[in-house]
Each structure stands twice: as C-alpha cells, then as structure tokens.
Design a protein around this motif. Structure first.
Motif, PDB file in Angstrom:
ATOM      1  N   CYS A   1       0.814  -1.222   0.000  1.00  0.00           N
ATOM      2  CA  CYS A   1       0.000   0.000   0.000  1.00  0.00           C
ATOM      3  C   CYS A   1       0.845   1.269   0.000  1.00  0.00           C
ATOM      4  O   CYS A   1       0.310   2.361  -0.158  1.00  0.00           O
ATOM      5  N   ARG A   2       2.139   1.148   0.160  1.00  0.00           N
ATOM      6  CA  ARG A   2       2.996   2.339   0.160  1.00  0.00           C
ATOM      7  C   ARG A   2       3.023   3.033  -1.198  1.00  0.00           C
ATOM      8  O   ARG A   2       3.010   4.251  -1.270  1.00  0.00           O
ATOM      9  N   LYS A   3       3.097   2.239  -2.270  1.00  0.00           N
ATOM     10  CA  LYS A   3       3.280   2.824  -3.593  1.00  0.00           C
ATOM     11  C   LYS A   3       2.114   2.579  -4.539  1.00  0.00           C
ATOM     12  O   LYS A   3       2.149   3.037  -5.679  1.00  0.00           O
ATOM     13  N   LYS A   4       1.111   1.846  -4.094  1.00  0.00           N
ATOM     14  CA  LYS A   4      -0.043   1.607  -4.943  1.00  0.00           C
ATOM     15  C   LYS A   4      -1.306   1.524  -4.081  1.00  0.00           C
ATOM     16  O   LYS A   4      -1.222   1.502  -2.857  1.00  0.00           O
ATOM     17  N   THR A   5      -2.425   1.475  -4.724  1.00  0.00           N
ATOM     18  CA  THR A   5      -3.707   1.411  -4.030  1.00  0.00           C
ATOM     19  C   THR A   5      -4.302   0.024  -4.243  1.00  0.00           C
ATOM     20  O   THR A   5      -4.411  -0.426  -5.388  1.00  0.00           O
ATOM     21  N   LEU A   6      -4.663  -0.619  -3.163  1.00  0.00           N
ATOM     22  CA  LEU A   6      -5.288  -1.938  -3.221  1.00  0.00           C
ATOM     23  C   LEU A   6      -6.742  -1.818  -2.792  1.00  0.00           C
ATOM     24  O   LEU A   6      -7.058  -1.076  -1.861  1.00  0.00           O
TER      25      LEU A   6
ATOM     26  N   TYR B   1      -6.920  -9.126  -4.408  1.00  0.00           N
ATOM     27  CA  TYR B   1      -7.048  -7.672  -4.433  1.00  0.00           C
ATOM     28  C   TYR B   1      -6.904  -7.169  -5.855  1.00  0.00           C
ATOM     29  O   TYR B   1      -6.193  -7.761  -6.662  1.00  0.00           O
ATOM     30  N   ARG B   2      -7.549  -6.060  -6.137  1.00  0.00           N
ATOM     31  CA  ARG B   2      -7.287  -5.305  -7.352  1.00  0.00           C
ATOM     32  C   ARG B   2      -6.328  -4.197  -6.960  1.00  0.00           C
ATOM     33  O   ARG B   2      -6.277  -3.797  -5.795  1.00  0.00           O
ATOM     34  N   GLN B   3      -5.592  -3.693  -7.942  1.00  0.00           N
ATOM     35  CA  GLN B   3      -4.635  -2.641  -7.619  1.00  0.00           C
ATOM     36  C   GLN B   3      -4.640  -1.541  -8.672  1.00  0.00           C
ATOM     37  O   GLN B   3      -4.946  -1.783  -9.829  1.00  0.00           O
ATOM     38  N   ILE B   4      -4.309  -0.369  -8.196  1.00  0.00           N
ATOM     39  CA  ILE B   4      -4.066   0.782  -9.058  1.00  0.00           C
ATOM     40  C   ILE B   4      -2.625   1.185  -8.775  1.00  0.00           C
ATOM     41  O   ILE B   4      -2.250   1.369  -7.611  1.00  0.00           O
ATOM     42  N   LEU B   5      -1.836   1.291  -9.817  1.00  0.00           N
ATOM     43  CA  LEU B   5      -0.404   1.539  -9.646  1.00  0.00           C
ATOM     44  C   LEU B   5      -0.103   3.014  -9.388  1.00  0.00           C
ATOM     45  O   LEU B   5       0.746   3.617 -10.046  1.00  0.00           O
ATOM     46  N   ARG B   6      -0.800   3.568  -8.430  1.00  0.00           N
ATOM     47  CA  ARG B   6      -0.596   4.951  -7.968  1.00  0.00           C
ATOM     48  C   ARG B   6      -0.740   4.956  -6.458  1.00  0.00           C
ATOM     49  O   ARG B   6      -1.565   4.233  -5.913  1.00  0.00           O
ATOM     50  N   PRO B   7       0.022   5.787  -5.794  1.00  0.00           N
ATOM     51  CA  PRO B   7      -0.163   5.906  -4.343  1.00  0.00           C
ATOM     52  C   PRO B   7      -1.588   6.378  -4.030  1.00  0.00           C
ATOM     53  O   PRO B   7      -2.189   7.133  -4.793  1.00  0.00           O
ATOM     54  N   TYR B   8      -2.107   5.930  -2.918  1.00  0.00           N
ATOM     55  CA  TYR B   8      -3.460   6.277  -2.512  1.00  0.00           C
ATOM     56  C   TYR B   8      -3.565   7.772  -2.196  1.00  0.00           C
ATOM     57  O   TYR B   8      -2.733   8.322  -1.473  1.00  0.00           O
TER      58      TYR B   8
ATOM     59  N   HIS C   1      -6.790  11.293  -2.559  1.00  0.00           N
ATOM     60  CA  HIS C   1      -8.207  11.608  -2.690  1.00  0.00           C
ATOM     61  C   HIS C   1      -8.737  11.364  -4.109  1.00  0.00           C
ATOM     62  O   HIS C   1      -9.894  10.993  -4.297  1.00  0.00           O
ATOM     63  N   ARG C   2      -7.894  11.537  -5.122  1.00  0.00           N
ATOM     64  CA  ARG C   2      -8.334  11.309  -6.499  1.00  0.00           C
ATOM     65  C   ARG C   2      -8.553   9.821  -6.769  1.00  0.00           C
ATOM     66  O   ARG C   2      -9.532   9.442  -7.399  1.00  0.00           O
ATOM     67  N   VAL C   3      -7.629   8.993  -6.284  1.00  0.00           N
ATOM     68  CA  VAL C   3      -7.768   7.546  -6.459  1.00  0.00           C
ATOM     69  C   VAL C   3      -8.996   7.058  -5.689  1.00  0.00           C
ATOM     70  O   VAL C   3      -9.778   6.241  -6.183  1.00  0.00           O
ATOM     71  N   ARG C   4      -9.179   7.585  -4.488  1.00  0.00           N
ATOM     72  CA  ARG C   4     -10.342   7.206  -3.673  1.00  0.00           C
ATOM     73  C   ARG C   4     -11.640   7.564  -4.405  1.00  0.00           C
ATOM     74  O   ARG C   4     -12.562   6.750  -4.491  1.00  0.00           O
ATOM     75  N   ALA C   5     -11.712   8.760  -4.967  1.00  0.00           N
ATOM     76  CA  ALA C   5     -12.909   9.202  -5.688  1.00  0.00           C
ATOM     77  C   ALA C   5     -13.180   8.308  -6.897  1.00  0.00           C
ATOM     78  O   ALA C   5     -14.336   7.941  -7.163  1.00  0.00           O
ATOM     79  N   TYR C   6     -12.121   7.938  -7.612  1.00  0.00           N
ATOM     80  CA  TYR C   6     -12.271   7.065  -8.777  1.00  0.00           C
ATOM     81  C   TYR C   6     -12.857   5.717  -8.365  1.00  0.00           C
ATOM     82  O   TYR C   6     -13.816   5.230  -8.984  1.00  0.00           O
ATOM     83  N   ILE C   7     -12.295   5.108  -7.319  1.00  0.00           N
ATOM     84  CA  ILE C   7     -12.780   3.798  -6.873  1.00  0.00           C
ATOM     85  C   ILE C   7     -14.214   3.902  -6.379  1.00  0.00           C
ATOM     86  O   ILE C   7     -15.067   3.072  -6.721  1.00  0.00           O
ATOM     87  N   ARG C   8     -14.522   4.921  -5.575  1.00  0.00           N
ATOM     88  CA  ARG C   8     -15.879   5.092  -5.021  1.00  0.00           C
ATOM     89  C   ARG C   8     -16.917   5.310  -6.125  1.00  0.00           C
ATOM     90  O   ARG C   8     -18.049   4.847  -6.023  1.00  0.00           O
ATOM     91  N   GLU C   9     -16.506   6.014  -7.191  1.00  0.00           N
ATOM     92  CA  GLU C   9     -17.436   6.251  -8.290  1.00  0.00           C
ATOM     93  C   GLU C   9     -17.695   4.970  -9.083  1.00  0.00           C
ATOM     94  O   GLU C   9     -18.827   4.645  -9.414  1.00  0.00           O
ATOM     95  N   LYS C  10     -16.611   4.244  -9.375  1.00  0.00           N
ATOM     96  CA  LYS C  10     -16.731   3.049 -10.209  1.00  0.00           C
ATOM     97  C   LYS C  10     -17.224   1.823  -9.426  1.00  0.00           C
ATOM     98  O   LYS C  10     -17.991   1.022  -9.940  1.00  0.00           O
ATOM     99  N   TYR C  11     -16.774   1.678  -8.166  1.00  0.00           N
ATOM    100  CA  TYR C  11     -17.118   0.529  -7.328  1.00  0.00           C
ATOM    101  C   TYR C  11     -17.540   1.012  -5.940  1.00  0.00           C
ATOM    102  O   TYR C  11     -16.747   0.982  -4.998  1.00  0.00           O
ATOM    103  N   PRO C  12     -18.754   1.473  -5.771  1.00  0.00           N
ATOM    104  CA  PRO C  12     -19.177   2.058  -4.482  1.00  0.00           C
ATOM    105  C   PRO C  12     -19.065   1.100  -3.292  1.00  0.00           C
ATOM    106  O   PRO C  12     -18.877   1.547  -2.160  1.00  0.00           O
ATOM    107  N   ASP C  13     -19.165  -0.204  -3.538  1.00  0.00           N
ATOM    108  CA  ASP C  13     -19.115  -1.179  -2.439  1.00  0.00           C
ATOM    109  C   ASP C  13     -17.718  -1.729  -2.178  1.00  0.00           C
ATOM    110  O   ASP C  13     -17.546  -2.633  -1.368  1.00  0.00           O
ATOM    111  N   ALA C  14     -16.720  -1.205  -2.854  1.00  0.00           N
ATOM    112  CA  ALA C  14     -15.353  -1.708  -2.695  1.00  0.00           C
ATOM    113  C   ALA C  14     -14.803  -1.364  -1.313  1.00  0.00           C
ATOM    114  O   ALA C  14     -15.154  -0.342  -0.729  1.00  0.00           O
ATOM    115  N   THR C  15     -13.950  -2.247  -0.823  1.00  0.00           N
ATOM    116  CA  THR C  15     -13.183  -1.963   0.396  1.00  0.00           C
ATOM    117  C   THR C  15     -11.798  -1.525  -0.042  1.00  0.00           C
ATOM    118  O   THR C  15     -11.091  -2.293  -0.703  1.00  0.00           O
TER     119      THR C  15
END
Length: 142
Positions: free
Chosen positions: A96-101, A112-119, A121-135
């Motif tokens: 989780c240091r260098k990517k978002t799980l 887990y799914r991953q986004i190769l960007r550090p976590y 607010h923008r990454v959080r907004a993207y995940i919440r918009e696309k997958y509202p039930d994601a942890t």
C-alpha cells in the motif's frame, strides 16, 4: 474480550521454508514477554522457549480458542494463526505504500485489485465512483 496472547518481533525466513512458515517471534502473555516461539519451516511443530508455568497457561488459553475439530497442538494452531495474520498485514502495508489496493465484495479472500498509484483523494474518488461497495485496503491497513 482482550487478547491475552500476542506475538511481537515476528521475523520470517522464507529461504528456510520447505513445508511450513519458518519464523521466530517473541511471545507475550497479558502484555508481559514470557519467551519465544519459532518454527524451522520443515513441517515440524513450533519450538518454544517459555517457562513451564507460562507454557501451561498459554496452552490452556489456546485450547479455548481452537475450533473443536483441532484435537492437539492447540498452541501451534493459535501461534501460526497470529504469525500469518501479522505477515499478511505486513505484506499489505508494504504494497500500500506505492499503490492502491481494493477488494470488491464478491472477490475471494486474499485477492485484491490494484491501481499503480499511491493512494490519495483522487484515487479514492475514482474507486468510489466506479465501485461504491469496494473496500479500499489502504484505508484499513494500520
């Protein structure tokens, strides 16, 4: 209920692991260090360097924590559970240091799914918009 048995200073030795996790750890009972536990990773039981009276108490606690189908080696069962939980937490924290799980509700445990960007607010907004039930794992890993 407060957990009476804890492990600290867990060190894994992946190069030594043949059949089981090779590790060493300090064992604590009610917050007091009472000895060490280790496993050589060759399929044998854990080895404990703990005074007899503390070992008996730890075994009694472990017996109460184990499922009914575990007939013996209760302390080993509990210690391995604590070790794997901590090693999993360390793995997640490191990744989780260098990517978002994140996990979707229908995904099997441990995937887990991953986004190769550090976590952030923008990454959080993207995940919440696309997958509202994601942890989002980055939010829950301490």
């Amino acid at each position: 209920m407060k957990q009476r048995t804890t492990l600290k200073n867990i060190k894994e030795s992946p190069g030594m692991s043949d059949e089981t996790i090779a590790f060493s750890a300090s064992v604590y009972l009610d917050g007091k260090r009472v000895g060490t536990a280790r496993n050589r990773g060759n399929g044998g039981c854990n080895e404990y360097a703990i005074a007899h009276e503390h070992l008996q108490e730890l075994e009694a606690i472990a017996r109460d924590l184990c499922p009914e189908d575990i007939a013996y080696e209760h302390l080993d069962y509990v210690v391995i559970g604590l070790v794997t939980t901590e090693l999993d937490r360390q793995w997640l924290k490191r990744h989780c240091r260098k990517k978002t799980l994140y996990r979707l509700p229908d995904m099997p445990e441990g995937q887990y799914r991953q986004i190769l960007r550090p976590y952030d607010h923008r990454v959080r907004a993207y995940i919440r918009e696309k997958y509202p039930d994601a942890t989002i794992i980055n939010e829950v890993v301490a």
